[in-house]
Motif scaffolding. Structure first.
Motif, PDB file in Angstrom:
ATOM      1  N   GLN A 159     -31.724 -44.631  50.725  1.00 49.40           N
ATOM      2  CA  GLN A 159     -33.270 -43.957  50.755  1.00 49.40           C
ATOM      3  C   GLN A 159     -33.403 -43.479  52.359  1.00 49.40           C
ATOM      4  OE1 GLN A 159     -36.923 -46.654  51.008  1.00 49.40           O
ATOM      5  NE2 GLN A 159     -34.627 -48.699  50.395  1.00 49.40           N
ATOM      6  N   CYS A 160     -32.733 -41.987  51.839  1.00 50.36           N
ATOM      7  CA  CYS A 160     -32.144 -40.902  53.326  1.00 50.36           C
ATOM      8  C   CYS A 160     -33.060 -40.167  52.491  1.00 50.36           C
ATOM      9  CB  CYS A 160     -30.003 -40.704  52.871  1.00 50.36           C
ATOM     10  SG  CYS A 160     -29.537 -40.934  51.813  1.00 50.36           S
ATOM     11  N   ASP A 161     -33.266 -39.575  54.012  1.00 51.17           N
ATOM     12  CA  ASP A 161     -34.214 -37.971  53.245  1.00 51.17           C
ATOM     13  C   ASP A 161     -33.256 -36.681  54.372  1.00 51.17           C
ATOM     14  OD1 ASP A 161     -36.759 -38.463  53.056  1.00 51.17           O
ATOM     15  OD2 ASP A 161     -36.583 -39.400  55.476  1.00 51.17           O
ATOM     16  N   ARG A 162     -31.854 -37.074  55.191  1.00 57.15           N
ATOM     17  CA  ARG A 162     -30.903 -36.453  55.271  1.00 57.15           C
ATOM     18  C   ARG A 162     -29.813 -36.533  55.502  1.00 57.15           C
ATOM     19  NH1 ARG A 162     -33.796 -33.533  60.837  1.00 57.15           N
ATOM     20  NH2 ARG A 162     -33.690 -35.776  61.496  1.00 57.15           N
ATOM     21  N   GLY A 163     -29.025 -35.574  55.134  1.00 56.26           N
ATOM     22  CA  GLY A 163     -27.366 -36.771  55.263  1.00 56.26           C
ATOM     23  C   GLY A 163     -26.730 -35.277  56.433  1.00 56.26           C
ATOM     24  N   ALA A 164     -25.577 -35.287  57.041  1.00 54.72           N
ATOM     25  CA  ALA A 164     -24.431 -34.124  56.975  1.00 54.72           C
ATOM     26  C   ALA A 164     -23.300 -34.849  57.247  1.00 54.72           C
ATOM     27  CB  ALA A 164     -24.956 -33.732  58.722  1.00 54.72           C
ATOM     28  N   ILE A 165     -22.463 -34.337  57.219  1.00 54.13           N
ATOM     29  CA  ILE A 165     -21.314 -33.871  56.778  1.00 54.13           C
ATOM     30  C   ILE A 165     -20.041 -33.449  57.911  1.00 54.13           C
ATOM     31  CG2 ILE A 165     -18.686 -34.250  55.654  1.00 54.13           C
ATOM     32  CD1 ILE A 165     -19.747 -35.521  53.434  1.00 54.13           C
ATOM     33  N   MET A 166     -19.394 -33.912  59.010  1.00 56.42           N
ATOM     34  CA  MET A 166     -19.463 -33.003  60.230  1.00 56.42           C
ATOM     35  C   MET A 166     -17.806 -33.506  60.204  1.00 56.42           C
ATOM     36  SD  MET A 166     -21.942 -33.363  63.143  1.00 56.42           S
ATOM     37  CE  MET A 166     -21.448 -31.612  64.037  1.00 56.42           C
ATOM     38  N   LEU A 167     -16.814 -32.681  60.459  1.00 51.76           N
ATOM     39  CA  LEU A 167     -15.271 -32.200  60.624  1.00 51.76           C
ATOM     40  C   LEU A 167     -14.930 -32.120  61.473  1.00 51.76           C
ATOM     41  CD1 LEU A 167     -13.749 -31.305  56.795  1.00 51.76           C
ATOM     42  CD2 LEU A 167     -14.914 -33.955  57.482  1.00 51.76           C
ATOM     43  N   LEU A 168     -13.772 -33.215  61.775  1.00 55.50           N
ATOM     44  CA  LEU A 168     -13.493 -32.516  63.687  1.00 55.50           C
ATOM     45  C   LEU A 168     -11.743 -31.080  63.541  1.00 55.50           C
ATOM     46  CD1 LEU A 168     -12.645 -33.205  65.873  1.00 55.50           C
ATOM     47  CD2 LEU A 168     -10.480 -34.423  65.482  1.00 55.50           C
ATOM     48  N   ASN A 169     -11.907 -29.976  64.038  1.00 54.15           N
ATOM     49  CA  ASN A 169     -10.960 -29.395  64.341  1.00 54.15           C
ATOM     50  C   ASN A 169     -10.125 -29.407  64.409  1.00 54.15           C
ATOM     51  OD1 ASN A 169     -10.023 -26.135  64.981  1.00 54.15           O
ATOM     52  ND2 ASN A 169     -11.842 -25.555  64.077  1.00 54.15           N
ATOM     53  N   LEU A 170      -8.989 -29.338  64.253  1.00 56.12           N
ATOM     54  CA  LEU A 170      -7.971 -30.006  64.694  1.00 56.12           C
ATOM     55  C   LEU A 170      -7.205 -29.153  66.115  1.00 56.12           C
ATOM     56  CD1 LEU A 170      -6.081 -30.609  61.794  1.00 56.12           C
ATOM     57  CD2 LEU A 170      -7.121 -32.471  63.077  1.00 56.12           C
ATOM     58  N   LYS A 171      -7.705 -27.627  65.994  1.00 55.88           N
ATOM     59  CA  LYS A 171      -7.072 -26.714  67.269  1.00 55.88           C
ATOM     60  C   LYS A 171      -8.191 -27.092  68.353  1.00 55.88           C
ATOM     61  CE  LYS A 171      -4.667 -23.362  63.464  1.00 55.88           C
ATOM     62  NZ  LYS A 171      -4.734 -22.145  63.446  1.00 55.88           N
ATOM     63  N   THR A 172      -9.789 -27.359  67.719  1.00 57.87           N
ATOM     64  CA  THR A 172     -10.510 -26.664  69.048  1.00 57.87           C
ATOM     65  C   THR A 172     -10.797 -28.077  69.763  1.00 57.87           C
ATOM     66  OG1 THR A 172     -12.205 -26.547  67.325  1.00 57.87           O
ATOM     67  CG2 THR A 172     -11.221 -24.428  68.120  1.00 57.87           C
ATOM     68  N   GLN A 173     -10.269 -28.794  68.282  1.00 60.85           N
ATOM     69  CA  GLN A 173     -10.942 -30.675  68.673  1.00 60.85           C
ATOM     70  C   GLN A 173     -12.705 -30.618  69.167  1.00 60.85           C
ATOM     71  OE1 GLN A 173      -9.060 -33.369  68.955  1.00 60.85           O
ATOM     72  NE2 GLN A 173      -7.682 -31.706  67.888  1.00 60.85           N
ATOM     73  N   GLU A 174     -13.257 -29.388  68.035  1.00 53.09           N
ATOM     74  CA  GLU A 174     -14.689 -29.672  68.064  1.00 53.09           C
ATOM     75  C   GLU A 174     -15.074 -30.070  66.974  1.00 53.09           C
ATOM     76  OE1 GLU A 174     -16.928 -28.802  70.448  1.00 53.09           O
ATOM     77  OE2 GLU A 174     -15.003 -28.726  72.393  1.00 53.09           O
ATOM     78  N   PHE A 175     -16.484 -30.970  66.668  1.00 58.47           N
ATOM     79  CA  PHE A 175     -16.769 -30.849  65.132  1.00 58.47           C
ATOM     80  C   PHE A 175     -17.512 -29.609  64.333  1.00 58.47           C
ATOM     81  CE2 PHE A 175     -16.052 -35.390  66.901  1.00 58.47           C
ATOM     82  CZ  PHE A 175     -15.606 -36.439  65.355  1.00 58.47           C
ATOM     83  N   GLU A 176     -17.009 -29.483  63.767  1.00 62.67           N
ATOM     84  CA  GLU A 176     -17.953 -28.343  62.614  1.00 62.67           C
ATOM     85  C   GLU A 176     -18.328 -28.798  62.249  1.00 62.67           C
ATOM     86  OE1 GLU A 176     -14.406 -25.948  61.865  1.00 62.67           O
ATOM     87  OE2 GLU A 176     -14.402 -25.506  63.862  1.00 62.67           O
ATOM     88  N   ASN A 177     -20.039 -28.181  62.004  1.00 69.61           N
ATOM     89  CA  ASN A 177     -20.584 -28.946  60.270  1.00 69.61           C
ATOM     90  C   ASN A 177     -20.034 -28.378  59.115  1.00 69.61           C
ATOM     91  OD1 ASN A 177     -23.019 -28.923  58.232  1.00 69.61           O
ATOM     92  ND2 ASN A 177     -23.979 -26.821  59.069  1.00 69.61           N
ATOM     93  N   HIS A 178     -20.197 -28.825  58.392  1.00 69.29           N
ATOM     94  CA  HIS A 178     -19.621 -28.365  56.381  1.00 69.29           C
ATOM     95  C   HIS A 178     -20.263 -28.710  55.963  1.00 69.29           C
ATOM     96  CE1 HIS A 178     -14.419 -27.664  57.563  1.00 69.29           C
ATOM     97  NE2 HIS A 178     -15.664 -27.762  58.022  1.00 69.29           N
ATOM     98  N   PHE A 179     -21.085 -29.614  54.975  1.00 65.68           N
ATOM     99  CA  PHE A 179     -21.915 -30.201  54.720  1.00 65.68           C
ATOM    100  C   PHE A 179     -23.000 -31.000  55.484  1.00 65.68           C
ATOM    101  CE2 PHE A 179     -23.953 -31.565  50.595  1.00 65.68           C
ATOM    102  CZ  PHE A 179     -23.885 -30.270  50.409  1.00 65.68           C
ATOM    103  N   VAL A 180     -24.679 -30.046  55.031  1.00 64.16           N
ATOM    104  CA  VAL A 180     -26.074 -30.651  55.297  1.00 64.16           C
ATOM    105  C   VAL A 180     -26.227 -30.335  53.796  1.00 64.16           C
ATOM    106  CG1 VAL A 180     -27.947 -30.522  56.574  1.00 64.16           C
ATOM    107  CG2 VAL A 180     -26.037 -30.285  57.437  1.00 64.16           C
ATOM    108  N   LYS A 181     -27.201 -32.187  54.201  1.00 61.98           N
ATOM    109  CA  LYS A 181     -28.148 -32.131  51.809  1.00 61.98           C
ATOM    110  C   LYS A 181     -29.442 -32.489  53.122  1.00 61.98           C
ATOM    111  CE  LYS A 181     -29.118 -33.779  47.848  1.00 61.98           C
ATOM    112  NZ  LYS A 181     -29.105 -32.431  46.840  1.00 61.98           N
ATOM    113  N   MET A 182     -30.614 -31.898  52.932  1.00 63.27           N
ATOM    114  CA  MET A 182     -32.279 -32.443  52.332  1.00 63.27           C
ATOM    115  C   MET A 182     -32.808 -33.359  51.483  1.00 63.27           C
ATOM    116  SD  MET A 182     -33.676 -29.954  55.711  1.00 63.27           S
ATOM    117  CE  MET A 182     -35.023 -30.924  56.459  1.00 63.27           C
ATOM    118  N   ARG A 183     -33.273 -34.110  51.396  1.00 68.36           N
ATOM    119  CA  ARG A 183     -34.279 -34.289  49.573  1.00 68.36           C
ATOM    120  C   ARG A 183     -35.226 -33.358  50.098  1.00 68.36           C
ATOM    121  NH1 ARG A 183     -33.408 -38.855  47.129  1.00 68.36           N
ATOM    122  NH2 ARG A 183     -31.799 -40.117  49.309  1.00 68.36           N
ATOM    123  N   ASN A 184     -35.869 -33.331  50.789  1.00 63.32           N
ATOM    124  CA  ASN A 184     -37.117 -31.864  49.986  1.00 63.32           C
ATOM    125  C   ASN A 184     -37.045 -30.779  51.359  1.00 63.32           C
ATOM    126  OD1 ASN A 184     -38.472 -33.992  48.197  1.00 63.32           O
ATOM    127  ND2 ASN A 184     -38.638 -34.437  50.135  1.00 63.32           N
TER     128      ASN A 184
END
Length: 537
Positions: free
Chosen positions: A180-205
């Motif tokens: 029963q989720c309304d929003r979701g996000a997957i963030m992956l680690l950039n191995l070079k910068t060691q920063e998390f980057e947005n790769h996929f976001v989904k919203m139910r509506n």
């Protein structure tokens, strides 16, 4: 698009679309998919696109073709996920509908609001799949079965999915179908910068909240990554752990879950889910399910990264294999050396070789014979350049230009260049013995070598650029080559000064060379008195 994906063996990993009606596979360069595997026959197998689908057939290969560990004896219809083995090369057959729509995409922000430092990851301790005789409620049993079915289906869907965007889409769609989720996000680690980057976001509506971004607490992510554990809250607004998280308060988040994506002990990213309207939307059973899926997803993401890295390795090899020796190409692929774009001043040694009387010979011979002769000649000479760690700069008609010390440092550049020059003359003498025994005309070559500072880098137009070197050593080596007699290897005083006492040289008379102001004293290298000192590393 149907593909064969190389996932193991001596052939570099990569994806090969099955675009035509017939795709040939083998070791020979004429094959559509060339496998650099000695156990693979020159024409090993073919994949044919038929009305039923894609059919693989062995072409009488020496070691056979295997599909899912079974040796095939006739045409076999391939199914998505089938494993194909040719020699030592392992491949997977995939069929996908292509890229997923990104219409549900929006933005992700990592919120740096304060939050209590004592956040504890809430772990599930219950037995997710206890024996069925302990469950009296049929509804609970059905719910657990549904989660198990979801996990099983997702595992099958993502096991051999190598396209990262499609993979992430499948993961999030499966979670939205189950939770029963309304929003979701997957963030992956950039191995070079060691920063998390947005790769996929989904919203139910998405049409109702298209202007909103998902804000995730920076401290939550740090906690999840550091401890490699998940955080679960049934009502984030009254959860004391989130009392300082302004992003949660402002967005009105009720339930939230943040799970690390861990593969082989390494955190690859985080998976975030939340509900804006429902308290208790996620249970500890849900957490168990998501953690299990996150583990499978992390393995699939890692496999996708490996395939992408494999394709990058293939690109590097294709780009530099005709320029650098195999040893140097391996160093580039492994990331142990780097070739920078743009010109740079380098101390290098340049070698020019040129056939004597080639113009007259080409007028007496048929063009096909000349091309065949040059290809055999170049094959021998380039191998020698590479064996001595040289860089092939270019072919110029019947001439060769090679360099040592560019693009990579080479402390023994002069010695290796001279050693290569002598080896080239020796190889040509042996080649001539074969040609004379076949009633063919012998070939003669002169070589010139100089050492000095030059500019090396990518040069050319904006559409076509090649790595090359320019400067006085290039001009000097070319002029020495022009006056070299057959079998001679002429070097300059600059090159001689850089060599140890391991050469037998003949000092020639000073000459005026075109484009050189002062007289030049050439030195003809007769032999190496200590050949082992210059043997390739």
């Amino acid at each position: 698009m149907a593909k064969l994906i190389i996932v193991g063996g001596k052939t570099p990993a990569g994806e090969y679309p099955l675009a035509g009606d017939l795709t040939s596979i083998g070791r020979h360069p004429s094959q559509v998919i060339q496998l650099l595997d000695r156990l693979v026959s020159k024409e090993h197998a073919v994949v044919e696109h038929t009305e039923e689908g894609f059919v693989i057939r062995d072409c009488g290969s020496r070691n056979g073709t295997f599909v899912n560990t079974d040796a095939i004896t006739g045409p076999v219809l391939l199914a998505h996920g089938d494993k194909v083995l040719l020699g030592s090369t392992r491949m997977v057959f995939t069929e996908s509908a292509g890229k997923m729509s990104s219409s549900t995409m929006t933005g992700v922000k990592i919120d740096k609001d304060p939050i209590e430092s004592s956040i504890a990851a809430k772990l599930a301790h219950e037995d997710e799949f206890e024996p069925e005789n302990r469950i009296d409620d049929v509804g609970i049993l059905r719910g657990k079965y549904e989660k198990l079915r979801t996990a099983y289906q997702l595992q099958r869907q993502i096991a051999f999915e190598m396209d990262l965007d499609t993979l992430l889409h499948k993961i999030m769609d499966s979670l939205f179908d189950t939770l029963q989720c309304d929003r979701g996000a997957i963030m992956l680690l950039n191995l070079k910068t060691q920063e998390f980057e947005n790769h996929f976001v989904k919203m139910r509506n998405p049409e109702e909240r298209s202007s909103d971004d998902i804000s995730i607490s920076h401290t939550i992510i740090d906690q999840v990554v550091r401890d490699k554990t998940a955080i679960l809250s049934s009502d984030a607004r009254i959860d004391s752990r989130f009392s300082g998280a302004q992003s949660i308060i402002m967005q009105g988040i009720r339930s939230t879950m943040c799970v690390p994506l861990v593969a082989h002990g390494k955190v690859l990213g985080v998976l975030h889910l939340d509900s804006l309207f429902t308290t208790g939307a996620f249970t500890e059973s849900d957490l168990n399910l998501v953690q299990g899926l996150a583990y499978q997803a992390a393995i699939a993401i890692e496999n996708s990264n490996l395939v992408n890295q494999g394709k990058e390795d293939v690109r590097i090899r294709e780009k530099f294999s005709r320029l650098l020796s195999p040893v140097l190409v391996d160093l580039l692929v492994e990331g142990r050396v780097e070739i920078r774009k743009g010109g740079e001043n380098r101390l290098s040694t340049v070698l020019f070789s040129d056939l004597r009387g080639f113009t007259a010979m080409s007028q007496r011979k048929e063009p096909e014979e000349i091309v065949h002769m040059l290809n055999e000649y170049f094959e021998i000479m380039v191998d020698i350049v590479f064996d001595h760690d040289g860089t092939l700069d270019k072919f110029m008609g019947d001439g060769i230009m090679a360099v040592w010390g560019s693009p990579l440092d080479e402390p023994k550049a002069p010695l290796k260049a001279v050693s290569a020059g002598l080896a080239m003359q020796q190889a040509l003498a042996e080649f001539n013995e074969t040609r004379l025994s076949e009633g063919l005309e012998e070939m003669n070559m002169g070589i010139g070598i100089d050492t000095g500072h030059l500019v090396a880098g990518y040069m050319g137009s904006t559409k076509t650029m090649n790595y090359t070197v320019v400067g006085p050593p290039v001009n000097m080596a070319a002029r020495l080559c022009a006056i070299a007699k057959p079998t001679q290897v002429l070097i300059s005083k600059n090159t001689l000064a850089e060599l140890p006492d391991t050469l037998n040289v003949q000092t020639l008379d000073a000459v005026h060379l075109k484009g050189i102001l002062e007289e030049v004293v050439p030195y003809n290298v007769i032999a190496l008195t200590n050949p082992e000192a210059t043997s390739p590393r």
